[in-house]
Design a protein around this motif. Sequence first.
Motif, PDB file in Angstrom:
ATOM      1  N   HIS A 139       0.836  -1.195   0.000  1.00 32.03           N
ATOM      2  CA  HIS A 139       0.000   0.000   0.000  1.00 32.03           C
ATOM      3  C   HIS A 139       0.874   1.250   0.000  1.00 32.03           C
ATOM      4  N   GLY A 140       0.454   2.218  -0.791  1.00 36.94           N
ATOM      5  CA  GLY A 140       1.207   3.458  -0.927  1.00 36.94           C
ATOM      6  C   GLY A 140       1.645   3.698  -2.350  1.00 36.94           C
ATOM      7  N   ALA A 141       1.696   2.634  -3.161  1.00 35.34           N
ATOM      8  CA  ALA A 141       1.968   2.804  -4.584  1.00 35.34           C
ATOM      9  C   ALA A 141       0.745   3.433  -5.251  1.00 35.34           C
ATOM     10  N   ASP A 142       0.958   4.119  -6.359  1.00 33.42           N
ATOM     11  CA  ASP A 142      -0.161   4.746  -7.069  1.00 33.42           C
ATOM     12  C   ASP A 142      -1.083   3.703  -7.680  1.00 33.42           C
ATOM     13  N   GLY A 163      -9.374   0.528   6.696  1.00 34.38           N
ATOM     14  CA  GLY A 163      -9.530   1.971   6.558  1.00 34.38           C
ATOM     15  C   GLY A 163      -8.504   2.618   5.657  1.00 34.38           C
ATOM     16  N   ALA A 164      -7.869   1.827   4.783  1.00 38.06           N
ATOM     17  CA  ALA A 164      -6.873   2.370   3.851  1.00 38.06           C
ATOM     18  C   ALA A 164      -7.525   2.681   2.505  1.00 38.06           C
ATOM     19  N   ASP A 165      -6.945   3.628   1.786  1.00 32.87           N
ATOM     20  CA  ASP A 165      -7.445   3.998   0.469  1.00 32.87           C
ATOM     21  C   ASP A 165      -7.278   2.816  -0.486  1.00 32.87           C
ATOM     22  N   ALA A 166      -8.365   2.396  -1.116  1.00 29.88           N
ATOM     23  CA  ALA A 166      -8.326   1.246  -2.021  1.00 29.88           C
ATOM     24  C   ALA A 166      -8.350   1.653  -3.491  1.00 29.88           C
ATOM     25  N   SER A 167      -8.263   2.939  -3.767  1.00 31.95           N
ATOM     26  CA  SER A 167      -8.383   3.399  -5.147  1.00 31.95           C
ATOM     27  C   SER A 167      -7.194   2.980  -6.019  1.00 31.95           C
ATOM     28  N   SER A 168      -6.096   2.580  -5.394  1.00 31.03           N
ATOM     29  CA  SER A 168      -4.922   2.162  -6.170  1.00 31.03           C
ATOM     30  C   SER A 168      -5.112   0.796  -6.822  1.00 31.03           C
ATOM     31  N   VAL A 169      -6.014  -0.025  -6.305  1.00 34.57           N
ATOM     32  CA  VAL A 169      -6.200  -1.379  -6.835  1.00 34.57           C
ATOM     33  C   VAL A 169      -6.723  -1.306  -8.268  1.00 34.57           C
ATOM     34  N   THR A 170      -6.003  -1.945  -9.172  1.00 35.36           N
ATOM     35  CA  THR A 170      -6.335  -1.886 -10.590  1.00 35.36           C
ATOM     36  C   THR A 170      -6.288  -3.286 -11.179  1.00 35.36           C
ATOM     37  N   GLU A 171      -7.387  -3.717 -11.755  1.00 37.33           N
ATOM     38  CA  GLU A 171      -7.450  -5.068 -12.328  1.00 37.33           C
ATOM     39  C   GLU A 171      -6.725  -5.117 -13.664  1.00 37.33           C
ATOM     40  N   ALA A 358      -1.805   7.298 -17.548  1.00 33.37           N
ATOM     41  CA  ALA A 358      -1.827   8.507 -18.380  1.00 33.37           C
ATOM     42  C   ALA A 358      -2.493   9.658 -17.640  1.00 33.37           C
ATOM     43  N   GLU A 359      -3.577   9.354 -16.915  1.00 33.25           N
ATOM     44  CA  GLU A 359      -4.265  10.387 -16.144  1.00 33.25           C
ATOM     45  C   GLU A 359      -3.378  10.957 -15.042  1.00 33.25           C
ATOM     46  N   LEU A 360      -2.650  10.065 -14.349  1.00 33.19           N
ATOM     47  CA  LEU A 360      -1.764  10.522 -13.279  1.00 33.19           C
ATOM     48  C   LEU A 360      -0.593  11.329 -13.825  1.00 33.19           C
ATOM     49  N   LEU A 361      -0.051  10.908 -14.977  1.00 27.94           N
ATOM     50  CA  LEU A 361       1.053  11.656 -15.579  1.00 27.94           C
ATOM     51  C   LEU A 361       0.618  13.055 -16.001  1.00 27.94           C
ATOM     52  N   GLY A 362      -0.643  13.208 -16.346  1.00 27.33           N
ATOM     53  CA  GLY A 362      -1.135  14.508 -16.777  1.00 27.33           C
ATOM     54  C   GLY A 362      -1.832  15.298 -15.688  1.00 27.33           C
ATOM     55  N   ARG A 363      -1.738  14.838 -14.444  1.00 26.33           N
ATOM     56  CA  ARG A 363      -2.440  15.494 -13.327  1.00 26.33           C
ATOM     57  C   ARG A 363      -1.912  16.908 -13.109  1.00 26.33           C
ATOM     58  N   PRO A 364      -2.803  17.894 -13.130  1.00 25.19           N
ATOM     59  CA  PRO A 364      -2.374  19.287 -12.900  1.00 25.19           C
ATOM     60  C   PRO A 364      -1.680  19.434 -11.547  1.00 25.19           C
ATOM     61  N   GLY A 365      -0.527  20.056 -11.551  1.00 28.67           N
ATOM     62  CA  GLY A 365       0.192  20.261 -10.302  1.00 28.67           C
ATOM     63  C   GLY A 365       1.028  19.082  -9.866  1.00 28.67           C
ATOM     64  N   GLY A 366       1.058  18.035 -10.672  1.00 28.73           N
ATOM     65  CA  GLY A 366       1.858  16.875 -10.328  1.00 28.73           C
ATOM     66  C   GLY A 366       1.162  15.945  -9.359  1.00 28.73           C
ATOM     67  N   LEU A 367       1.920  15.055  -8.774  1.00 29.03           N
ATOM     68  CA  LEU A 367       1.372  14.021  -7.897  1.00 29.03           C
ATOM     69  C   LEU A 367       1.650  14.324  -6.427  1.00 29.03           C
ATOM     70  N   PRO A 368       0.745  13.917  -5.543  1.00 26.66           N
ATOM     71  CA  PRO A 368       0.959  14.144  -4.107  1.00 26.66           C
ATOM     72  C   PRO A 368       2.038  13.210  -3.576  1.00 26.66           C
ATOM     73  N   PRO A 369       2.534  13.430  -2.377  1.00 27.71           N
ATOM     74  CA  PRO A 369       3.534  12.537  -1.790  1.00 27.71           C
ATOM     75  C   PRO A 369       2.973  11.126  -1.642  1.00 27.71           C
ATOM     76  N   LEU A 370       3.846  10.138  -1.723  1.00 30.74           N
ATOM     77  CA  LEU A 370       3.439   8.760  -1.484  1.00 30.74           C
ATOM     78  C   LEU A 370       2.924   8.638  -0.053  1.00 30.74           C
ATOM     79  N   ALA A 371       1.855   7.851   0.125  1.00 34.65           N
ATOM     80  CA  ALA A 371       1.223   7.756   1.447  1.00 34.65           C
ATOM     81  C   ALA A 371       0.948   6.298   1.817  1.00 34.65           C
ATOM     82  N   PRO A 372       1.976   5.534   2.219  1.00 38.64           N
ATOM     83  CA  PRO A 372       1.761   4.147   2.636  1.00 38.64           C
ATOM     84  C   PRO A 372       0.869   4.069   3.872  1.00 38.64           C
TER      85      PRO A 372
END
Length: 441
Positions: A139-142, A163-171, A358-372
């Motif tokens: 957990h903590g990877a994009d 209670g961790a963010d599950a949005s990183s899970v990608t099939e 592609a969406e993350l690479l084009g995110r305005p303002g860049g990416l937030p800090p990694l959050a494991p």
Amino acid sequence: MPPSNTKSLRIAVLADSDTRWKWGASTAGRVAPAAPAAPAAPVVDGFLLRGRATPTPRQLAEVGVRADSLREVTAAEFLRVMAREPYDVLVLALVGGGVQAVLHGLRRVWEDRTDRPVVVTGYVGVVYEKLADGLLLRHGADLVLANSRQDADRFRQVYEGVGADASSVTEVALPFLGGAPYTGEHEPYTVVFAAQPSVPETRRDRTYLLERLVRHARLHPGREVLLKLRSRPGEHTTHLEELPYQKLAQRLDLPPNFRLAYGNMGEVLDRTDLMVTVSSTAALESLHRRVPTVVLTDLGVREALGNHHFVGSGCLASWDQLDAGHRPVPDEEWVARQGVAADGGYGSAFDTARERIAELLGRPGGLPPLAPYYTPETAPGYLPGVLARHHLAPDGSLLPGAPAADREPGPVRQIVRRAARGAYRHGVQRVAPVIRRMGEL
């Protein structure tokens, strides 16, 4: 860090064993976003994390996956590279503890940056043990890649359950599936047993499986029977192998239609008519190509063996059944849920991952800090030990005395490292089994 319109995408892959290098490098090629304005293929730089399972040149050649560059590094050396090099995507193909350590180290070296790479991680194959432990360490990877619909559902349940963010899970699917579909029996009919380094574990069980394979060869002299091995004695893979089948086979009188086989699994599958294993990921590669596949029940259907993962697959059978001519028929619904995509949908299995990157690479303002999920606050009794194994402090900084990260190891240090690794492997494969047997007296 949006991908350049004039330059190739730059991808770094950090791996700690031969199979993880195969997964990581293959994944890099599958998830790279399409860039119409960048006609060149992505540039993939490989990094091999120095350790007990660092692959040998022979193992790397056998895997058959290439990179534009490849070098061996410590965690400290790798973090130094990541602090200065402008990569677009980073694939972490490591054991869970390694992923967690590198995530914390990257968080530290990128703390003042928003133009950091997209970080991707996942699993080499079947996830049949330590589900929660391995997932929370990743957990903590994009993107945390799940090789099947079933795994994606399980991964989200674990993250949401703590209670961790599950949005990183990608099939997605296993990235190294492919090859021509099975069209019929070869001449000679070929049976392949895909060996695993640590399953089963005991000498008795491994000897039993080897003897049954040899017996099958004797019962069917017109067949070619192959024992597909992962490594040669002295080499390590993702898992430790204390009792190589090669050594056990030296004590047997082998029939002429039985032989040991090395090489790329895809090439072996090209001539396979029946794939047999205990729980190897090779079963999924075989099913993808519709090669008749058997997961053995001789030693039981048990979590310790990993063959419980194949309950419902239609592939479970014993050597007695195979000796009598049984050919399994896989359950199509089960196969579809495993990301095997034998129905031809494999080409689109990575579309979602590519779109997200592609969406993350084009995110305005860049990416937030990694959050494991694991931090000094959430796991103060666990995280420091995980990080210390890679010479990192709880805040991700290098511990005093960590290997120098600002220079390449000299010739003397390289010789010492090779000698130390050889001594470790000798201890695992020769000394440890002797001590274990003495303890059982």
